[in-house]
Write a protein that holds these residues in place. Structure first.
Motif, PDB file in Angstrom:
ATOM      1  N   SER A   1       9.605  12.597   3.379  1.00 48.45           N
ATOM      2  CA  SER A   1      10.124  13.630   2.498  1.00 48.45           C
ATOM      3  C   SER A   1       9.710  13.259   0.990  1.00 48.45           C
ATOM      4  O   SER A   1       9.175  14.087   0.083  1.00 48.45           O
ATOM      5  N   VAL A   2       9.969  11.893   0.765  1.00 49.47           N
ATOM      6  CA  VAL A   2       9.514  11.500  -0.797  1.00 49.47           C
ATOM      7  C   VAL A   2       7.898  11.894  -0.980  1.00 49.47           C
ATOM      8  O   VAL A   2       7.607  12.461  -2.016  1.00 49.47           O
ATOM      9  N   PHE A   3       7.187  11.560   0.197  1.00 50.04           N
ATOM     10  CA  PHE A   3       5.618  11.859  -0.150  1.00 50.04           C
ATOM     11  C   PHE A   3       5.380  13.267  -0.168  1.00 50.04           C
ATOM     12  O   PHE A   3       4.424  13.727  -0.889  1.00 50.04           O
ATOM     13  N   ALA A   4       6.077  14.035   0.776  1.00 50.58           N
ATOM     14  CA  ALA A   4       5.818  15.341   0.828  1.00 50.58           C
ATOM     15  C   ALA A   4       6.202  16.248  -0.517  1.00 50.58           C
ATOM     16  O   ALA A   4       5.487  17.216  -0.861  1.00 50.58           O
TER      17      ALA A   4
ATOM     18  N   ALA B   1       1.581  13.754  -7.676  1.00 49.61           N
ATOM     19  CA  ALA B   1       2.080  14.092  -9.164  1.00 49.61           C
ATOM     20  C   ALA B   1       2.526  12.808  -9.461  1.00 49.61           C
ATOM     21  O   ALA B   1       3.129  12.003  -9.099  1.00 49.61           O
ATOM     22  N   ARG B   2       2.174  12.232 -10.761  1.00 48.88           N
ATOM     23  CA  ARG B   2       2.544  11.385 -11.519  1.00 48.88           C
ATOM     24  C   ARG B   2       3.582  11.601 -12.537  1.00 48.88           C
ATOM     25  O   ARG B   2       4.099  10.604 -13.140  1.00 48.88           O
ATOM     26  N   ASP B   3       4.093  12.501 -12.879  1.00 45.79           N
ATOM     27  CA  ASP B   3       5.132  12.834 -13.702  1.00 45.79           C
ATOM     28  C   ASP B   3       6.407  12.349 -13.455  1.00 45.79           C
ATOM     29  O   ASP B   3       7.304  11.890 -14.154  1.00 45.79           O
ATOM     30  N   ASP B   4       6.708  12.491 -11.949  1.00 49.87           N
ATOM     31  CA  ASP B   4       8.036  11.754 -11.465  1.00 49.87           C
ATOM     32  C   ASP B   4       7.476  10.544 -10.655  1.00 49.87           C
ATOM     33  O   ASP B   4       8.504  10.301  -9.579  1.00 49.87           O
ATOM     34  N   ALA B   5       6.850   9.805 -11.102  1.00 46.78           N
ATOM     35  CA  ALA B   5       6.288   8.337 -10.303  1.00 46.78           C
ATOM     36  C   ALA B   5       7.260   7.654 -10.250  1.00 46.78           C
ATOM     37  O   ALA B   5       7.448   7.064  -9.057  1.00 46.78           O
ATOM     38  N   ALA B   6       7.930   7.306 -11.294  1.00 49.47           N
ATOM     39  CA  ALA B   6       9.256   6.402 -11.306  1.00 49.47           C
ATOM     40  C   ALA B   6      10.332   6.687 -10.031  1.00 49.47           C
ATOM     41  O   ALA B   6      10.615   5.964  -9.483  1.00 49.47           O
ATOM     42  N   LEU B   7      10.576   7.979 -10.355  1.00 50.06           N
ATOM     43  CA  LEU B   7      11.571   8.676  -9.363  1.00 50.06           C
ATOM     44  C   LEU B   7      11.107   8.361  -7.806  1.00 50.06           C
ATOM     45  O   LEU B   7      11.897   7.984  -6.916  1.00 50.06           O
TER      46      LEU B   7
ATOM     47  N   ARG C   1       0.932  -1.234  -0.034  1.00 51.00           N
ATOM     48  CA  ARG C   1       0.009  -0.007  -0.146  1.00 51.00           C
ATOM     49  C   ARG C   1       0.862   1.420   0.108  1.00 51.00           C
ATOM     50  O   ARG C   1       0.566   2.335  -0.740  1.00 51.00           O
ATOM     51  N   VAL C   2       1.944   1.325   0.719  1.00 50.91           N
ATOM     52  CA  VAL C   2       2.824   2.395   0.883  1.00 50.91           C
ATOM     53  C   VAL C   2       3.507   2.600  -0.430  1.00 50.91           C
ATOM     54  O   VAL C   2       3.482   3.863  -0.934  1.00 50.91           O
ATOM     55  N   LEU C   3       3.996   1.524  -1.129  1.00 46.62           N
ATOM     56  CA  LEU C   3       4.703   1.582  -2.408  1.00 46.62           C
ATOM     57  C   LEU C   3       3.703   1.836  -3.447  1.00 46.62           C
ATOM     58  O   LEU C   3       3.960   2.682  -4.588  1.00 46.62           O
ATOM     59  N   ALA C   4       2.707   1.406  -3.389  1.00 37.36           N
ATOM     60  CA  ALA C   4       1.494   1.927  -4.391  1.00 37.36           C
ATOM     61  C   ALA C   4       1.274   3.600  -4.627  1.00 37.36           C
ATOM     62  O   ALA C   4       1.046   4.001  -5.502  1.00 37.36           O
ATOM     63  N   ALA C   5       1.150   4.075  -3.177  1.00 35.34           N
ATOM     64  CA  ALA C   5       0.855   5.428  -3.146  1.00 35.34           C
ATOM     65  C   ALA C   5       2.219   6.154  -3.564  1.00 35.34           C
ATOM     66  O   ALA C   5       2.064   7.529  -3.836  1.00 35.34           O
ATOM     67  N   ALA C   6       3.212   5.631  -3.536  1.00 37.67           N
ATOM     68  CA  ALA C   6       4.668   6.185  -3.876  1.00 37.67           C
ATOM     69  C   ALA C   6       4.585   6.218  -5.535  1.00 37.67           C
ATOM     70  O   ALA C   6       5.444   6.782  -6.100  1.00 37.67           O
ATOM     71  N   GLY C   7       3.633   5.310  -6.107  1.00 44.04           N
ATOM     72  CA  GLY C   7       3.663   5.181  -7.654  1.00 44.04           C
ATOM     73  C   GLY C   7       4.239   3.642  -8.301  1.00 44.04           C
ATOM     74  O   GLY C   7       3.899   3.707  -9.536  1.00 44.04           O
ATOM     75  N   VAL C   8       4.285   2.807  -7.459  1.00 41.84           N
ATOM     76  CA  VAL C   8       4.463   1.451  -7.886  1.00 41.84           C
ATOM     77  C   VAL C   8       3.232   1.061  -8.613  1.00 41.84           C
ATOM     78  O   VAL C   8       2.298   0.824  -7.451  1.00 41.84           O
TER      79      VAL C   8
ATOM     80  N   SER D   1       2.245  -1.880 -10.557  1.00 39.92           N
ATOM     81  CA  SER D   1       2.111  -3.402 -10.978  1.00 39.92           C
ATOM     82  C   SER D   1       2.187  -4.150  -9.742  1.00 39.92           C
ATOM     83  O   SER D   1       2.893  -4.253  -8.684  1.00 39.92           O
ATOM     84  N   ASN D   2       1.095  -5.140  -9.525  1.00 38.00           N
ATOM     85  CA  ASN D   2       0.779  -5.911  -8.220  1.00 38.00           C
ATOM     86  C   ASN D   2       1.746  -6.810  -8.269  1.00 38.00           C
ATOM     87  O   ASN D   2       2.266  -7.258  -7.169  1.00 38.00           O
ATOM     88  N   THR D   3       2.296  -7.491  -9.474  1.00 42.88           N
ATOM     89  CA  THR D   3       3.421  -8.381  -9.476  1.00 42.88           C
ATOM     90  C   THR D   3       4.755  -7.729  -8.718  1.00 42.88           C
ATOM     91  O   THR D   3       5.288  -8.148  -7.990  1.00 42.88           O
ATOM     92  N   LEU D   4       4.661  -6.596  -9.014  1.00 39.92           N
ATOM     93  CA  LEU D   4       6.182  -5.897  -8.557  1.00 39.92           C
ATOM     94  C   LEU D   4       5.981  -5.615  -7.102  1.00 39.92           C
ATOM     95  O   LEU D   4       6.838  -5.789  -6.446  1.00 39.92           O
ATOM     96  N   LEU D   5       4.524  -5.045  -6.690  1.00 38.61           N
ATOM     97  CA  LEU D   5       4.623  -4.786  -5.422  1.00 38.61           C
ATOM     98  C   LEU D   5       4.581  -5.931  -4.554  1.00 38.61           C
ATOM     99  O   LEU D   5       5.606  -6.012  -3.476  1.00 38.61           O
TER     100      LEU D   5
END
Length: 487
Positions: A365-368, A373-379, A305-312, A314-318
């Motif tokens: 700080s990553v979330f703040a 924004a999804r432009d920098d989702a990978a980062l 759930r935390v990583l999904a909120a950060a932009g991951v 794929s369920n498989t990747l999660l």
């Protein structure tokens, strides 16, 4: 010169019973085998706690269990474990450490067996309750036995074994979930629970071959048996004699009488009358509070759930990253086991809580910084993964295993069993609060705010350890009585 030097050496080697040979330190592996066998109960604990993560999918389909019921079924084990944690000290002081471990395995046999045969939600909850009692017992008795059977030279290592075995049990439950997932629905989840039943019988039988704790034997006036155990578990005969004398001094100071069974009540009276005893109990409770309040379960149980909120996305990747977190956690505990008797408890605890504070601040700080924004989702996703791994490693290299090690070391003999039970109860209550409030917490103050809050708690734990926890490495358990003024 060579013959003159070698001759005495050869002569000495032909006399294994000489005083010089007897005084030489030896690598005693017997305490290690005893501690491993006792700590295997922690594998069952980890298995029973985590097996519902995969089994719930099939239970819902087979029995029509709702999401709300699944949530209660999965989370209630922390509350149920309080019963076992509070009873374990009383039981271990009366039956002994060894029989209490056997009893713990009995709970791990009965609980999963009831669940595997359950025909409805009520039976599932009943089985979960029994298994939860076993969880509480395992959290208390395995570290206590490991601490009491170990010589000072390896106590930190051996007392850390239950923590690594808990994580091993969690990983085995994931393997079980995967292995039985292809079976018919009505069989798959039942076999997931039943797989944890079989090892309990063999483990209980193996535990009966272990020696009883020498400290418990001395507390019951069984001096001869205590001496035999100490001879087998000490590095040298001289150390065995010293440990026995120290134990007897502590028992005598506590006013223990062989077989009277009243040590626990008298010990609790000391909490009200002796500042040193109150200090030790306060340290145990505070250390257990900080171990869980700094948010480890928010990452371990809600990592996807935390990583999904950060932009991951794929369920498989999660799920794959969740395995990575598990491997990092287990590997770091191995590091802690290797270093705790070399570096010391205090430096590892300070490094751990300092690292946790920094990583939690970074995660917040990553979330703040990236927000929604999804432009920098990978980062954002990459940064979140790196910081979560750092947090898990920092936790597991220090306060994760060492909260149990330190607590079992500093409690005086007469209060060790019941004091460890109270500390475990604190640990489970705080764990339950964290796991049952995390979603509401970040919903109210954002994900960044939640991790900033945990960072503040981790920072407070650093201050507490720096100000209040002396080093215990290399000290005998009886020497703790002098260090903390609990005599």
């Amino acid at each position: 010169m060579a013959p003159d030097v070698e001759a005495p050496l050869l002569a000495a080697s032909s006399k294994p019973a000489t005083a010089a040979a007897a005084s030489l330190p030896r690598r005693n592996k017997y305490p290690f085998f005893c501690a491993v066998l006792a700590s295997m109960t922690s594998v069952l604990m980890g298995y029973n706690v985590a097996v519902t993560s995969g089994a719930q999918i099939f239970m819902a389909e087979d029995l029509g269990v709702s999401d709300a019921q699944i949530e209660v079924l999965s989370g209630a084990i922390n509350i149920y474990s309080l019963v076992g944690a509070l009873l374990a000290g009383w039981t271990s002081d009366r039956l002994g450490r060894r029989l209490t471990i056997v009893l713990t395995n009995g709970f791990f046999l009965a609980g999963p067996l009831v669940m595997s045969l359950a025909g409805g939600y009520a039976a599932l909850m009943a089985g979960r309750f029994v298994a939860g009692i076993g969880v509480g017992y395992a959290l208390v008795i395995a570290p206590v036995y490991a601490a009491e059977i170990s010589p000072a030279s390896s106590r930190g290592l051996l007392s850390s074994l239950p923590e690594i075995f808990i994580n091993g049990g969690v990983m085995l439950s994931y393997v079980s979930n995967f292995a039985f997932s292809g079976l018919p629905v009505h069989l798959s989840w039942r076999l997931m629970f039943a797989a944890g039943v079989v090892p309990t019988v063999f483990l209980a039988a193996g535990v009966l071959t272990m020696p009883e704790s020498p400290r418990w034997l001395a507390m019951k006036g069984r001096r001869g048996e205590a001496r035999v155990v100490l001879d087998r578990t000490s590095d040298t005969p001289a150390e065995a004699e010293q440990r026995l004398q120290e134990i007897e001094d502590v028992v005598a100071a506590a006013g223990s009488v062989a077989g009277n069974g009243n040590g626990g009540g008298g010990a609790w009276k000391e909490v009200a009358t002796k500042p040193g005893v109150r200090r030790v109990l306060a340290i145990v409770l505070t250390l257990q509070f900080f171990q869980q309040a700094s948010g480890i379960d928010s990452v371990v149980l809600y990592g996807p759930r935390v990583l999904a909120a950060a932009g991951v996305a794929s369920n498989t990747l999660l799920l794959g990253l969740n395995v990575v977190f598990g491997v990092a956690k287990a590997s770091s505990i191995l590091v802690a086991m290797a270093l705790t008797d070399r570096v010391g408890r205090r430096p590892l605890l300070l490094a751990s809580t300092g690292g946790m504070t920094a990583s939690l601040l970074a995660l917040g700080s990553v979330f703040a910084a990236f927000g929604g924004a999804r432009d920098d989702a990978a980062l954002a996703a990459g940064a979140a993964v790196a910081v979560v791994v750092a947090f898990v490693c920092a936790f597991s290299v220090g306060i994760g295993p060492l909260a149990w090690v330190y607590s079992s070391e500093i409690l005086p003999l007469r209060l060790r069993g019941q004091g460890a039970g109270v500390g475990t109860a604190m640990n489970r209550v705080v764990s339950g609060v964290v796991t049952m409030t995390f979603i509401s917490l970040y919903g109210a103050i954002t994900m960044a705010g939640a991790f900033y809050l945990y960072a503040a708690i981790a920072a407070a734990s650093f201050v507490f350890i720096y100000a209040c926890l002396p080093e215990t490495r290399g000290r005998s358990l009886e020497d703790m009585e002098e260090l903390f003024h609990t005599k």
